[in-house]
Design an enzyme around this catalytic site. Structure first.
Site, PDB file in Angstrom:
ATOM      1  N   TRP A  84      -6.965  10.386 -24.132  1.00 50.07           N
ATOM      2  CA  TRP A  84      -5.975  10.195 -22.928  1.00 50.07           C
ATOM      3  C   TRP A  84      -4.890   9.299 -23.271  1.00 50.07           C
ATOM      4  CZ3 TRP A  84      -7.277  13.937 -19.804  1.00 50.07           C
ATOM      5  CH2 TRP A  84      -8.715  14.299 -19.811  1.00 50.07           C
ATOM      6  N   ASP A 131      -4.079   2.754 -18.116  1.00 53.46           N
ATOM      7  CA  ASP A 131      -4.985   3.810 -17.503  1.00 53.46           C
ATOM      8  C   ASP A 131      -6.195   3.311 -17.315  1.00 53.46           C
ATOM      9  OD1 ASP A 131      -6.143   6.058 -16.719  1.00 53.46           O
ATOM     10  OD2 ASP A 131      -5.647   7.111 -18.508  1.00 53.46           O
ATOM     11  N   LYS A 153     -13.420   9.095 -10.213  1.00 55.19           N
ATOM     12  CA  LYS A 153     -14.639   8.726 -11.036  1.00 55.19           C
ATOM     13  C   LYS A 153     -15.443   7.526 -10.014  1.00 55.19           C
ATOM     14  CE  LYS A 153     -12.033  10.492 -14.717  1.00 55.19           C
ATOM     15  NZ  LYS A 153     -12.775  11.566 -15.348  1.00 55.19           N
TER      16      LYS A 153
END
Lengths: 355, 355
Positions: A100, A167, A191
């Site tokens: 990511w 992030d 999530k």
């Protein structure tokens, strides 16, 4: 039908009371004779839902008036581009802790210079240090708090002169942090915070003031701050569900209480993985994630065998990310202790039989 | 609790069977022991939901292999910028039929030259012609098929050499059109197709091939075409609900059958509005929308009085858009005939008493 053991990496398991509230609200919200999906985003009922979610988020994160909470869409992947579009004037520092981070770097490079003080590429993204050398002139420093693919988690965040951008998609609200230290936090909700389709953005005023000019309306954070995430129609039902998750976290005793359970769950899993030679946990002990536990087995055949066995036991989502293989158990806030216990028992059994 | 009469402009009323299916699926989808909000976007169960929705959309619209159906997010407002980012090389033609056209024009002007062959500004956006003079070299022609604020609807679409791009947010799937004539169609789902948080995009190959280079990954249509809207996590639950709405439209007999009912509903309303001097329908008869019926009354006091009366009768969302005032009834596909009848009766009563 018994509740399945859901170890998906996201969309992922949500708390039962949240699902029940969502099921009720979808057909008839607050006895209005309309579902929460059917009410206008300009109605007082939705404004109430939104404002309460913002207030609860701020309370849970200990944020004051300096921070704005936004409910956007497009996922973290859209933020990979929007952050540099808005704030990358010359150069930024990115810590590369895996998949990511790399995606965030790739997008940022379209808008300015990117320095990478550290990359975990050489160690297969299994470890990273706590201190880094940053560029004095960086517009911001970007980190990924938790890597779902490698199963690593940043335990200590670097001290930076430039605003810290994070992030936090896969571990937001899973542990206590000094959230106000961050200039910018973004996270897909799917999530720890709700359904897919809502992206939570937390932005601090000092960074907001440095926003670049000439951007399309929807791509400016200032647009969404000014209009409280309702410049256009926000994902009404998604925001409602995020609000229910925040309420659930408060009911558990807040982030600190949830963190304690997360540590217990992860601890149980790592204990059994460390017990048998057969299992090869991927992440270095210092950076093991409490959210995504990743490991290999001694052979791919055994991995497949275990996955089939888990499936028979009503366990979903244990296959590792397609880019790395192996196994992964995602055990976010809402993953019940019972599910983790069931997985541990199965691993224990499998470990002792195959050792 | 009786079902309210929901005239919100969007998010708006959804079909009862869709809400019931959604309520059931949110806690336990297909007896998996997991809700549809909890399953991975890479799971076969979601891929099935997605593929079925694409197939049903194509069937309802009569589209072939030349067109791609995408489920994105960010609303039509994001498309106002993404379309010119991707396709405005030099100049484009925009027909200005009101508020949403203006917003599309404003964003496009950041990326190239915008010609406006016609603007309804001088007539208060109450009317527009069927023929326009287009620029020979335009990259595309942009129209708004239905204006929710003014209550106007494009009945005949212009013939163009350049690809026709259409913001169809508020009347998509409400009437039969030659959908394959359009190079690009976009629509927020929250009016005729589902909950807020899903943006439907239909893109034709010839336009896709002209996509500009150098764009961030998430802002390229080609990214989403290649990955079937799952480059990143799509709004899973929203796509599920859109799929349920498409199934419902098919159960009604398709777009043609739904169009017939829409014309009946709108006909009833315009009939009573035309009957009394007290009511002043906004749109010229040639372009009256079957989706959003807008009118003023002779005084603002009477408007307020009627709104209060409607509220007593369990009717929601009848206040005109804040930018124009007056009254508006949004009567999308899912708005039951009974709700329109109830409103007509109330208007009839109010009209006869105040004339």
């Amino acid at each position: 039908m018994a509740k399945a053991h859901n170890f998906f990496a996201g969309p992922a398991v949500l708390p039962k009371p949240v699902l029940e509230a969502a099921a009720k609200a979808v057909t008839n919200y607050k006895d209005l004779g309309m579902g929460v999906v059917e009410i206008s985003h300009r109605s007082k009922d939705f404004v109430e839902i939104h404002d309460q979610a913002v207030a609860d988020m701020k309370e849970l994160m200990g944020l004051g008036d300096d921070h704005h909470v936004l409910f956007l869409s497009g996922g973290a992947s859209t933020q990979f581009a929007l952050v540099p579009m808005n704030f990358l004037h010359n150069s930024a520092d990115f810590i590369d802790t895996g998949r990511w981070s790399i995606k965030a770097i790739d997008e940022a490079q379209m808008f300015g210079n990117v320095n990478v003080p550290f990359s975990g590429k050489d160690n297969g993204y299994s470890a990273f240090p706590t201190k880094f050398e940053f560029d004095e002139d960086a517009d911001y420093v970007h980190v990924t708090s938790n890597n779902t693919v490698a199963g690593t988690q940043m335990k200590v965040f670097p001290e930076t002169n430039a605003p810290l951008v994070c992030d936090m998609s896969s571990d937001m609200l899973s542990r206590e942090l000094n959230f106000s230290d961050f200039g910018f936090i973004y996270a897909g909700a799917q999530k720890n915070m709700g359904p897919a389709g809502v992206t939570v953005v937390i932005i601090r005023n000092d960074l907001l003031e440095k926003q670049k000019s000439g951007l399309p309306t929807m791509m400016r954070y200032s647009t969404h701050v000014k209009k409280a995430s309702a410049y256009n129609t926000p994902p009404v039902y998604g925001v409602f569900m995020v609000g229910q998750v925040l309420k659930w976290i408060k009911d558990q005793g807040g982030v600190k209480a949830v963190e304690k359970v997360n540590e217990e769950k992860a601890g149980m899993l790592y204990d059994v993985l460390d017990k048998y030679e057969l299992f090869k946990p991927h992440a270095h002990k210092d950076v093991r994630s409490t959210m995504n536990v990743t490991w290999r087995m001694s052979t791919e055949e055994l991995e497949s065998e275990f996955l089939a066995l888990a499936s028979e036991h009503n366990m979903y989502g244990l296959k590792g990310h397609r880019s790395v293989g192996g196994l992964r158990a995602s055990i976010y806030n809402a993953c019940p202790v019972e599910s983790v216990k069931a997985l541990c028992e199965l691993l224990e059994d499998f470990g002792s039989k195959n050792s």
